[in-house]
Design a protein around this motif. Structure first.
Motif, PDB file in Angstrom:
ATOM      1  N   PRO A  70     -86.011  -5.869 -38.636  1.00  0.00           N
ATOM      2  CA  PRO A  70     -85.536  -4.595 -38.092  1.00  0.00           C
ATOM      3  C   PRO A  70     -86.534  -3.839 -37.219  1.00  0.00           C
ATOM      4  O   PRO A  70     -86.134  -2.981 -36.434  1.00  0.00           O
ATOM      5  N   LYS A  71     -87.815  -4.143 -37.337  1.00  0.00           N
ATOM      6  CA  LYS A  71     -88.818  -3.404 -36.559  1.00  0.00           C
ATOM      7  C   LYS A  71     -89.218  -4.123 -35.272  1.00  0.00           C
ATOM      8  O   LYS A  71     -90.173  -3.728 -34.604  1.00  0.00           O
ATOM      9  N   TYR A  87     -84.274  -9.293 -24.639  1.00  0.00           N
ATOM     10  CA  TYR A  87     -83.763  -9.600 -25.977  1.00  0.00           C
ATOM     11  C   TYR A  87     -84.606  -8.873 -27.015  1.00  0.00           C
ATOM     12  O   TYR A  87     -85.715  -8.404 -26.734  1.00  0.00           O
ATOM     13  N   VAL A  88     -84.068  -8.818 -28.225  1.00  0.00           N
ATOM     14  CA  VAL A  88     -84.828  -8.339 -29.372  1.00  0.00           C
ATOM     15  C   VAL A  88     -84.649  -9.378 -30.474  1.00  0.00           C
ATOM     16  O   VAL A  88     -83.582  -9.990 -30.604  1.00  0.00           O
ATOM     17  N   LYS A  89     -85.710  -9.623 -31.219  1.00  0.00           N
ATOM     18  CA  LYS A  89     -85.611 -10.567 -32.337  1.00  0.00           C
ATOM     19  C   LYS A  89     -84.823  -9.902 -33.460  1.00  0.00           C
ATOM     20  O   LYS A  89     -85.235  -8.878 -34.002  1.00  0.00           O
ATOM     21  N   TYR A  90     -83.699 -10.495 -33.802  1.00  0.00           N
ATOM     22  CA  TYR A  90     -82.779  -9.915 -34.779  1.00  0.00           C
ATOM     23  C   TYR A  90     -83.119 -10.352 -36.206  1.00  0.00           C
ATOM     24  O   TYR A  90     -82.872  -9.635 -37.161  1.00  0.00           O
ATOM     25  N   LYS A 103     -87.777 -23.153 -39.620  1.00  0.00           N
ATOM     26  CA  LYS A 103     -87.509 -21.750 -39.321  1.00  0.00           C
ATOM     27  C   LYS A 103     -87.112 -21.607 -37.859  1.00  0.00           C
ATOM     28  O   LYS A 103     -87.695 -22.237 -36.980  1.00  0.00           O
ATOM     29  N   LEU A 104     -86.098 -20.792 -37.605  1.00  0.00           N
ATOM     30  CA  LEU A 104     -85.669 -20.477 -36.242  1.00  0.00           C
ATOM     31  C   LEU A 104     -85.474 -18.977 -36.116  1.00  0.00           C
ATOM     32  O   LEU A 104     -84.918 -18.333 -37.012  1.00  0.00           O
ATOM     33  N   ALA A 105     -85.913 -18.413 -35.002  1.00  0.00           N
ATOM     34  CA  ALA A 105     -85.673 -16.999 -34.720  1.00  0.00           C
ATOM     35  C   ALA A 105     -84.288 -16.822 -34.117  1.00  0.00           C
ATOM     36  O   ALA A 105     -83.798 -17.689 -33.378  1.00  0.00           O
ATOM     37  N   VAL A 106     -83.659 -15.712 -34.445  1.00  0.00           N
ATOM     38  CA  VAL A 106     -82.345 -15.342 -33.921  1.00  0.00           C
ATOM     39  C   VAL A 106     -82.529 -14.112 -33.038  1.00  0.00           C
ATOM     40  O   VAL A 106     -83.203 -13.156 -33.436  1.00  0.00           O
ATOM     41  N   TYR A 107     -81.940 -14.139 -31.845  1.00  0.00           N
ATOM     42  CA  TYR A 107     -82.120 -13.046 -30.889  1.00  0.00           C
ATOM     43  C   TYR A 107     -80.796 -12.359 -30.578  1.00  0.00           C
ATOM     44  O   TYR A 107     -79.728 -12.942 -30.695  1.00  0.00           O
TER      45      TYR A 107
END
Length: 197
Positions: A70-71, A87-90, A103-107
């Motif tokens: 969230p930050k 984008y922002v990392k969600y 692990k995968l980041a979601v944007y």
């Protein structure tokens, strides 16, 4: 009783796999149809025969643990034509594949979106199949915010698809960030486009 349940599960296995194959076949038909209806599509009807996919397999349909971020601050993700997209990392998806943690980041787009796209999530990734059986620039997965339930999400690599850059130049396709470069081969989803550009 336990033996009966085990036999029941064994008998249901092929049915589950068959139903899943039908689900993916429908998904891929819809995917092809989008090329014919999108005004920015790089492909015409005669080009669709060049689309290729791995055979669907439940081994690449995984439950992932979702960890929100969230930050996170908005950032600019580079694209293959030199433009940048905000984008922002969600959040992050934590899962296991072949017994190893991944692990995968979601944007999420940081720009104002049309109402129908506000819940869209984006997972660009690269893996060792890139440049051999899959497009060298990586592949994408689309998710929705309501796919996350009780901090869990079904991650289906059978639905991984190529960016438009795999078919034609002139598109601003995001480059998968380094944090989304997997070391395990993802032999699922869309393969390299078969027709000559």
């Amino acid at each position: 009783m336990l033996r009966y349940l085990f036999l029941l599960l064994l008998a249901a296995g092929p049915l589950l796999a068959q139903d899943y194959e039908e689900e993916i076949a429908i998904h891929r038909d819809e995917y092809r149809e989008e090329f014919l209806t999108s005004p920015r599509s790089p492909l015409k009807k005669e080009d669709l025969e060049g689309l290729r996919f791995y055979e669907p397999t439940l081994a690449y349909r995984l439950e992932a643990r979702f960890v929100p971020t969230p930050k996170s601050q908005p950032f600019e993700m580079p694209t293959y034509n030199g433009e940048k997209k905000a984008y922002v990392k969600y959040g992050e998806l934590h899962f296991s594949l072949n017994g190893k943690p991944q692990k995968l980041a979601v944007y999420k787009s940081a720009l104002p979106q049309l109402p129908q796209y506000r819940d869209y999530l984006f997972v660009p990734f690269k893996d060792p199949t890139n440049g051999t059986t899959t497009y060298g620039g990586g592949r994408y997965l689309d998710l929705r915010t309501n796919d996350v339930k009780d901090k869990r999400l079904l991650l289906d690599f059978n639905k991984a698809y190529n960016p438009y850059c795999a078919y034609s130049d002139g598109y601003s396709c995001p480059i998968p960030p380094a944090e989304n470069h997997l070391k395990v081969a993802i032999e699922a989803g869309e393969k390299t486009y078969a027709k000559q550009r």
